[in-house]
Motif scaffolding. Structure first.
Motif, PDB file in Angstrom:
ATOM      1  N   HIS A 333       0.814  -1.220   0.000  1.00  0.00           N
ATOM      2  CA  HIS A 333       0.000   0.000   0.000  1.00  0.00           C
ATOM      3  C   HIS A 333       0.845   1.267   0.000  1.00  0.00           C
ATOM      4  N   HIS A 334       2.088   1.171   0.400  1.00  0.00           N
ATOM      5  CA  HIS A 334       2.932   2.365   0.454  1.00  0.00           C
ATOM      6  C   HIS A 334       3.965   2.416  -0.662  1.00  0.00           C
ATOM      7  N   GLU A 335       4.007   1.367  -1.481  1.00  0.00           N
ATOM      8  CA  GLU A 335       4.957   1.333  -2.589  1.00  0.00           C
ATOM      9  C   GLU A 335       4.282   1.344  -3.957  1.00  0.00           C
ATOM     10  N   SER A 336       3.086   0.797  -4.044  1.00  0.00           N
ATOM     11  CA  SER A 336       2.432   0.648  -5.344  1.00  0.00           C
ATOM     12  C   SER A 336       1.887   1.969  -5.873  1.00  0.00           C
ATOM     13  N   GLY A 337       2.112   2.204  -7.152  1.00  0.00           N
ATOM     14  CA  GLY A 337       1.535   3.383  -7.804  1.00  0.00           C
ATOM     15  C   GLY A 337       0.023   3.353  -7.832  1.00  0.00           C
ATOM     16  N   ARG A 338      -0.573   2.226  -7.508  1.00  0.00           N
ATOM     17  CA  ARG A 338      -2.038   2.121  -7.485  1.00  0.00           C
ATOM     18  C   ARG A 338      -2.644   3.032  -6.423  1.00  0.00           C
ATOM     19  N   TYR A 339      -1.885   3.357  -5.399  1.00  0.00           N
ATOM     20  CA  TYR A 339      -2.430   4.146  -4.289  1.00  0.00           C
ATOM     21  C   TYR A 339      -1.843   5.551  -4.206  1.00  0.00           C
ATOM     22  N   MET A 340      -1.018   5.929  -5.169  1.00  0.00           N
ATOM     23  CA  MET A 340      -0.389   7.257  -5.131  1.00  0.00           C
ATOM     24  C   MET A 340      -1.246   8.273  -5.869  1.00  0.00           C
ATOM     25  N   VAL A 341      -2.472   8.425  -5.362  1.00  0.00           N
ATOM     26  CA  VAL A 341      -3.469   9.247  -6.047  1.00  0.00           C
ATOM     27  C   VAL A 341      -3.041  10.707  -6.153  1.00  0.00           C
ATOM     28  N   ASP A 342      -2.240  11.184  -5.204  1.00  0.00           N
ATOM     29  CA  ASP A 342      -1.818  12.588  -5.244  1.00  0.00           C
ATOM     30  C   ASP A 342      -0.894  12.882  -6.409  1.00  0.00           C
ATOM     31  N   SER A 343      -0.337  11.846  -7.013  1.00  0.00           N
ATOM     32  CA  SER A 343       0.568  12.065  -8.146  1.00  0.00           C
ATOM     33  C   SER A 343      -0.152  11.969  -9.492  1.00  0.00           C
ATOM     34  N   TRP A 344      -1.461  11.650  -9.488  1.00  0.00           N
ATOM     35  CA  TRP A 344      -2.198  11.504 -10.735  1.00  0.00           C
ATOM     36  C   TRP A 344      -2.608  12.867 -11.278  1.00  0.00           C
ATOM     37  N   ASP A 345      -2.647  13.000 -12.602  1.00  0.00           N
ATOM     38  CA  ASP A 345      -3.128  14.243 -13.214  1.00  0.00           C
ATOM     39  C   ASP A 345      -4.606  14.453 -12.905  1.00  0.00           C
ATOM     40  N   ASP A 346      -5.371  13.374 -12.903  1.00  0.00           N
ATOM     41  CA  ASP A 346      -6.800  13.422 -12.609  1.00  0.00           C
ATOM     42  C   ASP A 346      -7.068  12.414 -11.504  1.00  0.00           C
ATOM     43  N   ARG A 347      -7.406  12.898 -10.305  1.00  0.00           N
ATOM     44  CA  ARG A 347      -7.578  12.018  -9.154  1.00  0.00           C
ATOM     45  C   ARG A 347      -8.708  11.000  -9.357  1.00  0.00           C
ATOM     46  N   SER A 348      -9.607  11.260 -10.292  1.00  0.00           N
ATOM     47  CA  SER A 348     -10.726  10.344 -10.525  1.00  0.00           C
ATOM     48  C   SER A 348     -10.397   9.264 -11.543  1.00  0.00           C
ATOM     49  N   THR A 349      -9.258   9.388 -12.228  1.00  0.00           N
ATOM     50  CA  THR A 349      -8.916   8.437 -13.287  1.00  0.00           C
ATOM     51  C   THR A 349      -7.484   7.945 -13.110  1.00  0.00           C
ATOM     52  N   PRO A 350      -7.303   6.700 -12.694  1.00  0.00           N
ATOM     53  CA  PRO A 350      -5.934   6.172 -12.570  1.00  0.00           C
ATOM     54  C   PRO A 350      -5.217   6.237 -13.916  1.00  0.00           C
ATOM     55  N   PRO A 351      -3.971   6.659 -13.943  1.00  0.00           N
ATOM     56  CA  PRO A 351      -3.268   6.815 -15.220  1.00  0.00           C
ATOM     57  C   PRO A 351      -2.953   5.501 -15.919  1.00  0.00           C
TER      58      PRO A 351
END
Length: 361
Positions: A333-351
């Protein structure tokens, strides 16, 4: 802290865990293990995602390794043979892709697409060989991974796995309907649904090929074994809810234990977070007791016969891998990009997902 202080991998990872999500008991009492096959596992699962067209090539190149799906499984089934671990890791990667498709179908109101996929997954589960070349890559990839998993133990195990996964598909359908209606289940209803959507009994079933031994019902349903297995899965589901609560409230989600507590128990956000965290911490402490009882049960199985020795050894491996699940889930949970929502361009759409409807119309 460094997640793999004694790792055999080439690039151990240092991560900072937010204080609100830090669990010192995990960091101190659940040392992280990693299957030595992991570097090859990551490479082969990446190729499998490409071969089965489960993610676009550019998404695989940019995101697959950082999603760390293989880390999660390599840190769990650490005693599995390489071919078993590879099959489990590919199936797990498929599961995440399926979860993303399910989410996108809900977000975009693709009711017909979801209905078709649901029926096709049920069919592929019962006859995977007949669905290996299905035009929907998600169905074909599922058939491939299931067929491989079916090759390790007996037909009885295969039937049990299928029965458990049929229930998971139907739980995903209930979640689809809840989300499209904006229905937030009550706490007990949510907990029962979560055990299915998180696939508690699927990951527990997979402990057996991981140990190279199918367990009889008298062992699997023994209270000591079953309690340890359930607690390991409950921890994973509830810790996921704790980590995702702010994101899911922001996204108008309806499936999270914290959201059910806020809606049906009248808790504030802060109280819900405290309650979730307490549940997670209690789960860890309860597992430590359950683990001891399960290992005593394993010792009692060694009755001087060859079969008793085999079952005792298998149960000890399974219980050890239940323990692995705590640290693997925690660090994932602290390493996977699946949970790094603050780094996404659109918080509603996983990149790492595509929004287009997939599969045959």
């Amino acid at each position: 802290m460094q997640a793999f202080p004694h790792s055999t991998t080439e690039s151990p990872t240092a991560v900072a865990v937010p204080p609100s999500l830090a669990l010192p008991v995990i960091e101190s009492r659940f040392p992280r293990r990693l299957h030595p096959y992991w570097p090859r596992l990551q490479e082969k699962t990446r190729h499998w995602l490409l071969e089965k067209r489960l993610m676009p090539a550019e998404k695989v190149r940019e995101y697959a390794d950082d999603l760390r799906y293989t880390d999660l499984m390599a840190g769990y089934y650490t005693d599995a043979s390489e071919d078993v671990l590879q099959a489990i890791a590919d199936y797990s990667a498929w599961f995440f892709v399926w979860d993303d498709r399910h989410d996108r179908d809900i977000v975009h109101g693709r009711v017909g697409d979801w209905r078709r996929l649901r029926h096709r997954l049920h069919a592929a589960l019962d006859a995977p060989r007949h669905h290996l070349h299905h035009p929907d890559p998600l169905v074909a990839g599922f058939a491939d991974s299931v067929l491989r998993l079916y090759g390790f133990l007996s037909r009885t195990w295969n039937q049990r796995f299928a029965r458990h996964f049929h229930a998971v598909v139907e739980a995903y359908d209930r979640e689809f309907r809840n989300r499209t209606r904006g229905y937030i289940p009550g706490v007990e209803e949510y907990l029962a649904l979560r055990r299915l959507t998180f696939a508690h009994w699927i990951w527990t079933d997979l402990l057996e090929p991981g140990a190279g031994c199918e367990l009889p019902e008298s062992v699997r349903k023994h209270p000591a074994y079953r309690r340890a297995a359930l607690l390991s899965q409950e921890f994973a589901a509830w810790y996921n809810d704790l980590c995702s609560l702010p994101k899911e409230i922001a996204g108008d989600e309806v499936h999270n234990l914290g959201i059910s507590l806020i809606t049906h128990e009248g808790l504030t956000l802060e109280e819900a977070v405290d309650t979730l965290r307490r549940r997670v911490e209690d789960c860890v402490e309860e597992f430590l007791d359950a683990e001891r009882e399960a290992l005593e049960f394993a010792d009692a199985l060694a009755d001087g016969t060859f079969r008793g020795k085999e079952l005792s050894s298998a149960v000890r491996i399974c219980v050890g891998n239940m323990r692995n699940w705590f640290s693997s889930v925690y660090w994932f949970h602290h390493e996977s990009g699946r949970y790094m929502v603050d780094s996404w361009d659109d918080r509603s759409t996983p990149p790492y997902v595509t929004n287009e409807a997939a599969g045959e119309k």
